[in-house]
Design a protein around this motif. Structure first.
Motif, PDB file in Angstrom:
ATOM      1  N   SER A   1       0.847  -1.198   0.000  1.00  0.00           N
ATOM      2  CA  SER A   1       0.000   0.000   0.000  1.00  0.00           C
ATOM      3  C   SER A   1       0.878   1.242   0.000  1.00  0.00           C
ATOM      4  CB  SER A   1      -0.907   0.022   1.235  1.00  0.00           C
ATOM      5  OG  SER A   1      -1.763  -1.084   1.263  1.00  0.00           O
TER       6      SER A   1
ATOM      7  N   TYR B   1     -14.396   7.428  -8.156  1.00  0.00           N
ATOM      8  CA  TYR B   1     -13.286   6.547  -8.488  1.00  0.00           C
ATOM      9  C   TYR B   1     -13.509   5.992  -9.887  1.00  0.00           C
ATOM     10  CZ  TYR B   1     -12.421   6.931  -3.517  1.00  0.00           C
ATOM     11  OH  TYR B   1     -12.186   7.430  -2.253  1.00  0.00           O
TER      12      TYR B   1
ATOM     13  N   VAL C   1      -8.734   1.722 -10.170  1.00  0.00           N
ATOM     14  CA  VAL C   1      -8.382   1.104  -8.893  1.00  0.00           C
ATOM     15  C   VAL C   1      -9.563   1.131  -7.926  1.00  0.00           C
ATOM     16  CG1 VAL C   1      -5.913   1.536  -9.140  1.00  0.00           C
ATOM     17  CG2 VAL C   1      -7.318   3.227  -7.963  1.00  0.00           C
ATOM     18  N   ARG C   2     -10.755   0.917  -8.466  1.00  0.00           N
ATOM     19  CA  ARG C   2     -11.940   0.913  -7.617  1.00  0.00           C
ATOM     20  C   ARG C   2     -11.825  -0.160  -6.549  1.00  0.00           C
ATOM     21  NH1 ARG C   2     -17.089   2.041 -11.603  1.00  0.00           N
ATOM     22  NH2 ARG C   2     -16.082   3.608 -12.893  1.00  0.00           N
ATOM     23  N   GLY C   3     -12.245   0.223  -5.362  1.00  0.00           N
ATOM     24  CA  GLY C   3     -12.189  -0.711  -4.253  1.00  0.00           C
ATOM     25  C   GLY C   3     -10.816  -0.800  -3.605  1.00  0.00           C
ATOM     26  N   ARG C   4      -9.812  -0.176  -4.225  1.00  0.00           N
ATOM     27  CA  ARG C   4      -8.456  -0.236  -3.671  1.00  0.00           C
ATOM     28  C   ARG C   4      -7.918   1.152  -3.337  1.00  0.00           C
ATOM     29  NH1 ARG C   4      -4.398  -1.831  -6.793  1.00  0.00           N
ATOM     30  NH2 ARG C   4      -5.419  -1.653  -8.835  1.00  0.00           N
ATOM     31  N   ALA C   5      -8.703   2.189  -3.615  1.00  0.00           N
ATOM     32  CA  ALA C   5      -8.196   3.543  -3.402  1.00  0.00           C
ATOM     33  C   ALA C   5      -9.143   4.360  -2.535  1.00  0.00           C
ATOM     34  CB  ALA C   5      -8.012   4.246  -4.750  1.00  0.00           C
TER      35      ALA C   5
ATOM     36  N   ILE D   1      -3.649   3.915  -1.895  1.00  0.00           N
ATOM     37  CA  ILE D   1      -3.921   2.772  -2.760  1.00  0.00           C
ATOM     38  C   ILE D   1      -3.387   1.520  -2.080  1.00  0.00           C
ATOM     39  CG2 ILE D   1      -3.729   1.797  -5.069  1.00  0.00           C
ATOM     40  CD1 ILE D   1      -2.839   4.491  -6.077  1.00  0.00           C
ATOM     41  N   SER D   2      -4.239   0.529  -1.997  1.00  0.00           N
ATOM     42  CA  SER D   2      -3.830  -0.734  -1.396  1.00  0.00           C
ATOM     43  C   SER D   2      -3.822  -1.830  -2.460  1.00  0.00           C
ATOM     44  CB  SER D   2      -4.780  -1.107  -0.258  1.00  0.00           C
ATOM     45  OG  SER D   2      -6.101  -1.217  -0.743  1.00  0.00           O
ATOM     46  N   GLY D   3      -3.268  -2.977  -2.111  1.00  0.00           N
ATOM     47  CA  GLY D   3      -3.238  -4.097  -3.043  1.00  0.00           C
ATOM     48  C   GLY D   3      -2.583  -3.760  -4.367  1.00  0.00           C
TER      49      GLY D   3
ATOM     50  N   LYS E   1      -0.536  -3.577  -7.726  1.00  0.00           N
ATOM     51  CA  LYS E   1      -0.212  -4.590  -8.730  1.00  0.00           C
ATOM     52  C   LYS E   1       0.806  -4.015  -9.702  1.00  0.00           C
ATOM     53  CE  LYS E   1      -5.114  -5.870  -8.581  1.00  0.00           C
ATOM     54  NZ  LYS E   1      -6.351  -6.047  -9.392  1.00  0.00           N
TER      55      LYS E   1
ATOM     56  N   ASP F   1      -0.219  -1.185 -11.879  1.00  0.00           N
ATOM     57  CA  ASP F   1      -0.383   0.138 -11.277  1.00  0.00           C
ATOM     58  C   ASP F   1       0.870   0.995 -11.453  1.00  0.00           C
ATOM     59  OD1 ASP F   1      -2.126  -1.421  -8.560  1.00  0.00           O
ATOM     60  OD2 ASP F   1      -3.004  -0.293 -10.225  1.00  0.00           O
TER      61      ASP F   1
END
Length: 129
Positions: free
Chosen positions: A17, A60, A63-67, A82-84, A86, A89
């Motif tokens: 993250s 968003y 990165v929906r659901g991760r930001a 931002i998490s997860g 990749k 990214d």
């Protein structure tokens, strides 16, 4: 004169993250929407997220659901966590603002670079696999 300075990027492992910061000077941030964009090498700049001037809308597009986007008007600073992360990214991440830009929470709303006139230099995020 509006000045924007992004920070917080780096070289990280997949799944990590990061919290990116955007220090904005020269304006009263409480009256401005702020957006985050990113641009990968050889690709167009694309909108990630925006937050409206009064914090009522947080939109968003990537990165929906991760930001999570936020702004601290008292510190004149916006953030993007931002998490997860990749490898896809990996990009230069930019913060932008403009008095005329809006951040609207409806399906057809487009987060476009051309709507913003004030930009920072960006902060690089590199995600290794």
């Amino acid at each position: 004169q509006v000045t924007i300075v992004e920070s917080g990027g780096g070289f990280v492992q997949t799944g990590s993250s990061l919290k990116l910061s955007c220090q904005i000077s020269g304006i009263r941030l409480e009256y401005y929407s702020v957006a985050w964009f990113r641009q990968a090498s050889g690709k167009e700049r694309e909108g990630i997220s925006c937050i409206s001037w009064n914090h009522s809308n947080r939109v968003y597009r990537l990165v929906r659901g991760r930001a999570v986007i936020s702004k601290d008007d008292a510190k004149s600073t916006a953030y993007l966590q931002i998490s997860g992360l990749k490898p896809e990214d990996t990009a230069m991440y930019y913060c932008a603002t403009d008095a005329q830009a809006s951040c609207q929470d409806y399906d057809g709303f487009e987060l476009l670079p051309r709507d913003y006139n004030f930009w920072g230099q960006g902060t690089q995020v590199t995600v290794s696999s």
